[in-house]
Scaffold this motif. Structure first.
Motif, PDB file in Angstrom:
ATOM      1  N   TRP A   1      12.000  17.372   7.664  1.00 47.65           N
ATOM      2  CA  TRP A   1      13.425  17.677   7.599  1.00 47.65           C
ATOM      3  C   TRP A   1      13.660  18.988   6.839  1.00 47.65           C
ATOM      4  CZ3 TRP A   1      17.167  18.397   3.876  1.00 47.65           C
ATOM      5  CH2 TRP A   1      18.496  18.336   4.315  1.00 47.65           C
ATOM      6  N   LEU A   2      12.958  19.153   5.723  1.00 48.97           N
ATOM      7  CA  LEU A   2      13.092  20.382   4.940  1.00 48.97           C
ATOM      8  C   LEU A   2      12.582  21.598   5.721  1.00 48.97           C
ATOM      9  CD1 LEU A   2      11.998  18.972   1.477  1.00 48.97           C
ATOM     10  CD2 LEU A   2      14.275  19.817   2.069  1.00 48.97           C
ATOM     11  N   LEU A   3      11.538  21.422   6.499  1.00 44.22           N
ATOM     12  CA  LEU A   3      11.032  22.516   7.326  1.00 44.22           C
ATOM     13  C   LEU A   3      12.063  22.923   8.387  1.00 44.22           C
ATOM     14  CD1 LEU A   3       8.757  24.445   8.124  1.00 44.22           C
ATOM     15  CD2 LEU A   3       7.866  22.626   9.595  1.00 44.22           C
ATOM     16  N   VAL A   4      12.696  21.952   9.003  1.00 42.86           N
ATOM     17  CA  VAL A   4      13.741  22.259   9.983  1.00 42.86           C
ATOM     18  C   VAL A   4      14.878  23.011   9.319  1.00 42.86           C
ATOM     19  CG1 VAL A   4      15.526  21.200  11.446  1.00 42.86           C
ATOM     20  CG2 VAL A   4      13.166  20.405  11.596  1.00 42.86           C
ATOM     21  N   ARG A   5      15.270  22.591   8.122  1.00 41.56           N
ATOM     22  CA  ARG A   5      16.318  23.309   7.382  1.00 41.56           C
ATOM     23  C   ARG A   5      15.877  24.739   7.080  1.00 41.56           C
ATOM     24  NH1 ARG A   5      21.298  22.687   6.813  1.00 41.56           N
ATOM     25  NH2 ARG A   5      21.217  23.372   4.667  1.00 41.56           N
ATOM     26  N   ALA A   6      14.613  24.923   6.708  1.00 40.23           N
ATOM     27  CA  ALA A   6      14.109  26.268   6.418  1.00 40.23           C
ATOM     28  C   ALA A   6      14.159  27.144   7.666  1.00 40.23           C
ATOM     29  CB  ALA A   6      12.681  26.195   5.883  1.00 40.23           C
TER      30      ALA A   6
ATOM     31  N   ASN B   1       0.848  -1.188   0.000  1.00 39.30           N
ATOM     32  CA  ASN B   1       0.000   0.000   0.000  1.00 39.30           C
ATOM     33  C   ASN B   1       0.888   1.244   0.000  1.00 39.30           C
ATOM     34  OD1 ASN B   1      -2.327  -1.541   0.078  1.00 39.30           O
ATOM     35  ND2 ASN B   1      -2.425  -1.533   2.301  1.00 39.30           N
ATOM     36  N   PRO B   2       0.380   2.401  -0.389  1.00 37.88           N
ATOM     37  CA  PRO B   2       1.224   3.591  -0.513  1.00 37.88           C
ATOM     38  C   PRO B   2       1.620   4.257   0.801  1.00 37.88           C
ATOM     39  CG  PRO B   2      -1.005   4.035  -1.303  1.00 37.88           C
ATOM     40  CD  PRO B   2      -0.948   2.595  -0.945  1.00 37.88           C
ATOM     41  N   ASP B   3       1.257   3.700   1.928  1.00 33.39           N
ATOM     42  CA  ASP B   3       1.467   4.360   3.211  1.00 33.39           C
ATOM     43  C   ASP B   3       2.936   4.566   3.565  1.00 33.39           C
ATOM     44  OD1 ASP B   3      -1.295   4.444   3.569  1.00 33.39           O
ATOM     45  OD2 ASP B   3      -1.299   2.424   4.398  1.00 33.39           O
ATOM     46  N   ALA B   4       3.799   3.605   3.279  1.00 34.23           N
ATOM     47  CA  ALA B   4       5.211   3.747   3.637  1.00 34.23           C
ATOM     48  C   ALA B   4       5.853   4.908   2.874  1.00 34.23           C
ATOM     49  CB  ALA B   4       5.968   2.451   3.365  1.00 34.23           C
ATOM     50  N   LEU B   5       5.503   5.065   1.616  1.00 35.76           N
ATOM     51  CA  LEU B   5       6.021   6.193   0.843  1.00 35.76           C
ATOM     52  C   LEU B   5       5.471   7.510   1.385  1.00 35.76           C
ATOM     53  CD1 LEU B   5       7.695   7.256  -1.525  1.00 35.76           C
ATOM     54  CD2 LEU B   5       5.662   6.973  -2.949  1.00 35.76           C
ATOM     55  N   LEU B   6       4.213   7.532   1.776  1.00 39.62           N
ATOM     56  CA  LEU B   6       3.623   8.741   2.350  1.00 39.62           C
ATOM     57  C   LEU B   6       4.351   9.144   3.627  1.00 39.62           C
ATOM     58  CD1 LEU B   6       1.447  10.940   2.495  1.00 39.62           C
ATOM     59  CD2 LEU B   6       0.005   9.288   3.692  1.00 39.62           C
ATOM     60  N   VAL B   7       4.640   8.185   4.483  1.00 39.35           N
ATOM     61  CA  VAL B   7       5.372   8.486   5.721  1.00 39.35           C
ATOM     62  C   VAL B   7       6.751   9.042   5.382  1.00 39.35           C
ATOM     63  CG1 VAL B   7       6.451   7.455   7.769  1.00 39.35           C
ATOM     64  CG2 VAL B   7       4.106   6.843   7.145  1.00 39.35           C
ATOM     65  N   LEU B   8       7.430   8.440   4.417  1.00 38.54           N
ATOM     66  CA  LEU B   8       8.744   8.948   4.020  1.00 38.54           C
ATOM     67  C   LEU B   8       8.649  10.381   3.513  1.00 38.54           C
ATOM     68  CD1 LEU B   8      11.760   8.629   3.499  1.00 38.54           C
ATOM     69  CD2 LEU B   8      11.175   7.612   1.283  1.00 38.54           C
ATOM     70  N   LEU B   9       7.673  10.672   2.668  1.00 35.69           N
ATOM     71  CA  LEU B   9       7.526  12.030   2.149  1.00 35.69           C
ATOM     72  C   LEU B   9       7.223  13.036   3.258  1.00 35.69           C
ATOM     73  CD1 LEU B   9       5.548  11.403  -1.154  1.00 35.69           C
ATOM     74  CD2 LEU B   9       7.954  12.047  -0.910  1.00 35.69           C
ATOM     75  N   LEU B  10       6.427  12.639   4.225  1.00 35.26           N
ATOM     76  CA  LEU B  10       6.111  13.547   5.330  1.00 35.26           C
ATOM     77  C   LEU B  10       7.321  13.785   6.234  1.00 35.26           C
ATOM     78  CD1 LEU B  10       2.514  12.326   6.203  1.00 35.26           C
ATOM     79  CD2 LEU B  10       3.176  14.441   5.058  1.00 35.26           C
ATOM     80  N   VAL B  11       8.120  12.758   6.461  1.00 28.10           N
ATOM     81  CA  VAL B  11       9.321  12.924   7.281  1.00 28.10           C
ATOM     82  C   VAL B  11      10.346  13.783   6.535  1.00 28.10           C
ATOM     83  CG1 VAL B  11      11.215  11.700   8.416  1.00 28.10           C
ATOM     84  CG2 VAL B  11       8.912  10.812   8.585  1.00 28.10           C
ATOM     85  N   VAL B  12      10.469  13.588   5.224  1.00 29.24           N
ATOM     86  CA  VAL B  12      11.354  14.444   4.424  1.00 29.24           C
ATOM     87  C   VAL B  12      10.864  15.890   4.475  1.00 29.24           C
ATOM     88  CG1 VAL B  12      12.089  14.961   2.056  1.00 29.24           C
ATOM     89  CG2 VAL B  12      12.255  12.636   2.928  1.00 29.24           C
ATOM     90  N   SER B  13       9.561  16.076   4.430  1.00 24.89           N
ATOM     91  CA  SER B  13       8.995  17.421   4.533  1.00 24.89           C
ATOM     92  C   SER B  13       9.351  18.066   5.870  1.00 24.89           C
ATOM     93  CB  SER B  13       7.480  17.362   4.353  1.00 24.89           C
ATOM     94  OG  SER B  13       6.918  18.632   4.405  1.00 24.89           O
TER      95      SER B  13
ATOM     96  N   LEU C   1      11.794  25.944   2.478  1.00 23.08           N
ATOM     97  CA  LEU C   1      10.383  25.999   2.841  1.00 23.08           C
ATOM     98  C   LEU C   1       9.499  25.529   1.691  1.00 23.08           C
ATOM     99  CD1 LEU C   1       8.396  26.727   5.060  1.00 23.08           C
ATOM    100  CD2 LEU C   1       8.347  29.050   4.153  1.00 23.08           C
ATOM    101  N   SER C   2       9.817  25.956   0.480  1.00 20.82           N
ATOM    102  CA  SER C   2       9.025  25.504  -0.668  1.00 20.82           C
ATOM    103  C   SER C   2       9.199  24.007  -0.879  1.00 20.82           C
ATOM    104  CB  SER C   2       9.391  26.284  -1.929  1.00 20.82           C
ATOM    105  OG  SER C   2      10.734  26.067  -2.270  1.00 20.82           O
ATOM    106  N   GLY C   3      10.391  23.492  -0.603  1.00 22.16           N
ATOM    107  CA  GLY C   3      10.599  22.044  -0.682  1.00 22.16           C
ATOM    108  C   GLY C   3       9.789  21.301   0.361  1.00 22.16           C
ATOM    109  N   ALA C   4       9.644  21.902   1.526  1.00 23.34           N
ATOM    110  CA  ALA C   4       8.871  21.263   2.595  1.00 23.34           C
ATOM    111  C   ALA C   4       7.400  21.177   2.250  1.00 23.34           C
ATOM    112  CB  ALA C   4       9.046  22.033   3.904  1.00 23.34           C
ATOM    113  N   ALA C   5       6.909  22.107   1.476  1.00 29.13           N
ATOM    114  CA  ALA C   5       5.486  22.099   1.108  1.00 29.13           C
ATOM    115  C   ALA C   5       5.176  21.147  -0.030  1.00 29.13           C
ATOM    116  CB  ALA C   5       5.046  23.513   0.714  1.00 29.13           C
ATOM    117  N   TRP C   6       6.190  20.745  -0.807  1.00 26.44           N
ATOM    118  CA  TRP C   6       5.927  19.914  -1.971  1.00 26.44           C
ATOM    119  C   TRP C   6       5.238  18.582  -1.663  1.00 26.44           C
ATOM    120  CZ3 TRP C   6       7.920  15.109  -3.237  1.00 26.44           C
ATOM    121  CH2 TRP C   6       7.517  14.616  -4.457  1.00 26.44           C
TER     122      TRP C   6
END
Length: 176
Positions: free
Chosen positions: A151-156, A137-149, A165-170
């Motif tokens: 990480w990008l927010l912390v960098r912003a 199911n697509p859930d594992a990829l969704l969790v990865l994308l949210l955790v990457v988001s 910040l724009s990367g975090a919103a993607w």
């Protein structure tokens, strides 16, 4: 130019090894898991058009009910490894292991190494995290994308740069 520094500490390696064992051990026990997504991955392993659009058949007549992003790694894996339950389930398991690593990195940046290790262990040992790593199911990829988001927010927040910040919103914008 900023140099890429790879910092691997033994605690991170241990947490990633734990996550990998939990996610990959006897991965094919339940066969293809969700046969609906397995059929789409099989079609994607045969036809690039079916792969791109997430079609259930190589002729791309019927598509699945979700965006095809989570089907792409499965289709590529089936192309490389051959169509099997292992090839179908491997990408989601690797997404879950990657999520543990990215969560460690995110928490470590803000709260230090010990908190990062604790967060990684918590995600690796959470039963639902292990369960979604072992199905297609697509859930594992969704969790990865949210955790990457995250990480990008912390960098912003650290740098004050809009690009982070724009990367975090993607990942959040791509769900709609």
């Amino acid at each position: 130019a900023a140099s890429l520094r790879l910092r691997l500490n033994p605690w991170l390696l241990a947490v990633l090894a734990l996550a990998a064992v939990l996610c990959l051990w006897n991965l094919t026990l339940d066969g293809y898991s969700n046969t609906y997504y397995a059929a789409a991955a099989k079609a994607g392993s045969v036809s690039w058009k079916a792969w791109f659009f997430g079609a259930l058949d190589p002729g791309s007549f019927i598509t699945v009910d979700k965006p095809p992003l989570s089907l792409w790694p499965m289709g590529l894996s089936a192309r490389v490894l051959g169509f099997s339950s292992f090839a179908i389930l491997l990408p989601q398991a690797l997404c879950s292991v990657a999520s543990v690593g990215v969560l460690y990195s995110t928490v470590r940046r803000v709260f230090g190494n010990a908190a990062g290790v604790a967060a990684g262990v918590a995600l690796a040992l959470t039963p639902i995290s292990v369960a979604i790593a072992r199905v297609n199911n697509p859930d594992a990829l969704l969790v990865l994308l949210l955790v990457v988001s995250a990480w990008l927010l912390v960098r912003a927040l650290e740098t004050g740069r809009v690009k982070w910040l724009s990367g975090a919103a993607w990942p959040l914008a791509s769900r709609s």
